[in-house]
Design an enzyme around this catalytic site. Structure first.
Site, PDB file in Angstrom:
ATOM      1  CG  ASN A 109      -1.778   1.136   1.400  1.00 37.65           C
ATOM      2  OD1 ASN A 109      -2.394   1.618   0.225  1.00 37.65           O
ATOM      3  ND2 ASN A 109      -1.915   1.721   2.595  1.00 37.65           N
ATOM      4  CG  HIS A 111      -0.817   6.229   4.787  1.00 33.98           C
ATOM      5  ND1 HIS A 111      -2.164   5.927   4.969  1.00 33.98           N
ATOM      6  CD2 HIS A 111      -0.431   6.922   5.910  1.00 33.98           C
ATOM      7  CE1 HIS A 111      -2.757   6.895   6.065  1.00 33.98           C
ATOM      8  NE2 HIS A 111      -1.518   7.259   6.605  1.00 33.98           N
ATOM      9  CB  SER A 138       5.184   5.521   4.165  1.00 37.98           C
ATOM     10  OG  SER A 138       5.394   6.427   5.398  1.00 37.98           O
ATOM     11  CG  ASP A 147      -3.068   3.536   7.034  1.00 39.51           C
ATOM     12  OD1 ASP A 147      -2.815   2.796   6.037  1.00 39.51           O
ATOM     13  OD2 ASP A 147      -3.676   4.112   7.388  1.00 39.51           O
TER      14      ASP A 147
END
Ligand code: GAR
Length: 193
Positions: A109, A111, A138, A147
């Site tokens: 992912n 973020h 990040s 997260d």
């Protein structure tokens, strides 16, 4: 051929830069990898309207009564591509632990904050409110905790006088476009070795 599946919910600018990097840097020839599909949970995701030569699909979360039912349908759609890597690029849904476990080690992912600071939403306004002098983004592995997960790369930008959440978001986003494709290429390279 290693398949990459990208999940989006919105504008899809990270998605576009990843697809363009794959073409420009010849991932198919060099890394034996291609972006096989883009999947959105929203019919109206702007990213779906970009003509980038990659098949798109929609799994509309509103059509499912529970998070589990949506994740099961999403998983089935993704797995049809037998992906080596599933890339969340502005995918704004919380994923169930079962889904995350299924893709363990191949789910990443991006973020828009310097994790572990500012998990969740409104990261840029929160960074401004906290008086941060730097902000950033990040890329991280996805775990069932929102997260969290191993940080694979970060980009740092300055916060400048007069910044609003929008100006800061734009500065951060331009760096997201650089680091996300870099991390993906690195992961594919590591897998080749
Ligand atoms: C990006 O800034 C990304 O970091 C963020 O959404 C934006 C998507 O932009 N992701 C999250 O907030 C995930 N929690 P894009 O659709 O243009 O790539």
């Amino acid at each position: 051929m290693k398949n990459i599946v990208i999940l989006i919910s919105g504008a899809g600018s990270n998605m576009a830069t990843i697809i363009q990097a794959a073409q420009r840097e010849h991932w198919r020839e060099r890394l034996g990898a291609r972006v096989a599909a883009v999947i959105s949970n929203r019919v109206d995701a702007r990213g779906l309207t970009q003509e980038l030569g990659v098949p798109t699909q929609v799994v509309d979360h509103k059509a499912f009564a529970t998070r589990e039912a949506f994740d099961a349908a999403l998983q089935q759609t993704i797995d049809a591509y037998q992906p080596s890597l599933v890339v969340l690029a502005g995918f704004m849904r919380i994923l169930t632990p079962g889904f995350v476990q299924h893709y363990e080690g191949r789910l990443i992912n991006i973020h828009p904050s310097l994790l572990p600071a500012f998990t969740g939403l409104n990261t840029h306004q929160r960074a401004l409110d906290a008086g941060c002098k730097v902000a950033g983004a990040s890329v991280h592995r996805v775990t069932s905790e929102l997260d969290h997960g191993e940080i694979l790369a970060q980009a740092v930008v300055p916060v400048v006088a007069g910044d609003t959440a929008d100006t800061l978001a734009a500065r951060v986003l331009s760096q997201e476009h650089i680091i996300y494709a870099q991390v993906i290429a690195r992961l594919l390279q590591d897998e080749m070795r």
